[in-house]
Design a protein around this motif. Sequence first.
Motif, PDB file in Angstrom:
ATOM      1  N   LEU A   1       1.053  -1.357  -0.183  1.00  0.00           N
ATOM      2  CA  LEU A   1       0.402  -0.341  -0.227  1.00  0.00           C
ATOM      3  C   LEU A   1       0.973   1.117  -0.162  1.00  0.00           C
ATOM      4  CD1 LEU A   1      -2.630  -1.046   2.733  1.00  0.00           C
ATOM      5  CD2 LEU A   1      -2.656  -1.108   0.193  1.00  0.00           C
ATOM      6  N   TYR A   2       0.492   1.907  -0.858  1.00  0.00           N
ATOM      7  CA  TYR A   2       0.666   4.195  -1.051  1.00  0.00           C
ATOM      8  C   TYR A   2       1.563   4.120   0.700  1.00  0.00           C
ATOM      9  CZ  TYR A   2       2.804   3.466  -6.279  1.00  0.00           C
ATOM     10  OH  TYR A   2       2.564   2.743  -7.002  1.00  0.00           O
ATOM     11  N   HIS A   3       2.791   4.970   0.784  1.00  0.00           N
ATOM     12  CA  HIS A   3       2.552   6.206   1.529  1.00  0.00           C
ATOM     13  C   HIS A   3       3.167   7.009   0.676  1.00  0.00           C
ATOM     14  CE1 HIS A   3       1.777   4.346   6.064  1.00  0.00           C
ATOM     15  NE2 HIS A   3       0.666   3.955   4.966  1.00  0.00           N
ATOM     16  N   ASP A   4       2.358   8.355   1.536  1.00  0.00           N
ATOM     17  CA  ASP A   4       3.244   9.652   0.056  1.00  0.00           C
ATOM     18  C   ASP A   4       3.992  10.137   0.625  1.00  0.00           C
ATOM     19  OD1 ASP A   4       0.941   9.842  -1.406  1.00  0.00           O
ATOM     20  OD2 ASP A   4      -0.522  11.222  -0.745  1.00  0.00           O
ATOM     21  N   ALA A   5       5.028  10.329   0.449  1.00  0.00           N
ATOM     22  CA  ALA A   5       5.700  11.415   0.818  1.00  0.00           C
ATOM     23  C   ALA A   5       5.853  12.619   1.578  1.00  0.00           C
ATOM     24  CB  ALA A   5       7.298  11.783  -0.736  1.00  0.00           C
ATOM     25  N   PRO A   6       6.421  12.299   2.630  1.00  0.00           N
ATOM     26  CA  PRO A   6       5.795  13.830   3.696  1.00  0.00           C
ATOM     27  C   PRO A   6       5.886  14.959   3.700  1.00  0.00           C
ATOM     28  CG  PRO A   6       8.262  12.674   4.696  1.00  0.00           C
ATOM     29  CD  PRO A   6       7.774  11.938   2.986  1.00  0.00           C
ATOM     30  N   CYS A   7       6.936  15.706   2.647  1.00  0.00           N
ATOM     31  CA  CYS A   7       7.294  17.202   2.777  1.00  0.00           C
ATOM     32  C   CYS A   7       5.953  17.942   1.895  1.00  0.00           C
ATOM     33  CB  CYS A   7       8.795  17.341   1.922  1.00  0.00           C
ATOM     34  SG  CYS A   7       8.649  15.769   0.610  1.00  0.00           S
ATOM     35  N   GLY A   8       5.580  18.537   2.288  1.00  0.00           N
ATOM     36  CA  GLY A   8       4.617  19.705   2.210  1.00  0.00           C
ATOM     37  C   GLY A   8       4.557  19.379   0.403  1.00  0.00           C
TER      38      GLY A   8
END
Length: 336
Positions: free
Chosen positions: A219-226
């Motif tokens: 399952l994907y997790h998005d990159a956490p930077c704005g």
Amino acid sequence: MKKILFTSLISGLLVVPQLTVASSVSSEPLTESVNTAAEITSLYNSNVVDVEISDNPIGKVVKYNENKNVKPMIAQKAKLNAKIKQLDPAEEKERENKINQYFTRIAAGEEQKFTSKFFDFLRDNNLVYYELGKPEKASIGTLSTSGADVAVNQPWVSYDAESGSWEVWGGYRFTNDYSWWGERNLNVDTQIGNLDTIGIHLTTANAAALKNGFFAQGLYHDAPCGGCGAGKNGKESERVSSRWGTIDSNNGAMFKISDKIDGFGGGHAMRWGAGSVRLTYDSKFADAHGLATVYFAHTWSTGSIDEITASKDSFTIKYSNKAQTTDTLIGGQYRY
């Protein structure tokens, strides 16, 4: 990612020196429940049944009984009460996919168990949730990386009254996405280290056969930077259906997975920000008994997982450049 303390498994027991025990899920799931915590507790309590007394376990939670194997009663009573519709092959596949998609999120900790939606789903699909026993005191080691970067969740079992099969589920999720994002060494769309591994180890399945269709699902997790996320949080990435390592089917399955960061038009997401494993056993699993454990190991830089060996009494992962891999993370050992 910082390393945790070394954990080893000898003769079926985990040797855990100076262990700091973490929660099996150390942050909230990505998909928030419409039920409050108090409501979930109430729903759970009202849906736990004693299968020796209850006539119908469909849509319910049945707990492991240390004094008696209740799995044969689950199967018998569920089959008697299941409202089974005749499905053509395409409809059967659609049903299977629906169950896999939902249970993948539950096993990975991306969606909350024991909600109204959860129990409706069990009932509508003629499923029983079999809750495994308490963690073994002599061998428990519910671990996470330093700072709770990863949560490895306890395994659980579902019984499908339509197919007569038993599914063993387990999973993990990164609870700190800055950890893997920081390991990319300023590269963007890249593989983090070498391949990781996720799997479920059973001490025995007795005469039950591991059926085709076992898999690990990312399952994907998005990159956490704005501004650099891809809007992929919690969406399925890739499925791995080839087992790896020296493991007899009676003892479960391990999979190698690629924690690659993918680019999506300026946004980024990691393929295995969370993941689950499904093992499907035939009806003879009702007579099986033993310990189930979810395992996960992560690499970065030049770290490498070289070999996995499992038997009834032991589980071993061998590494290269151990300084750049986590130790073997586990979600505890639970009786089935």
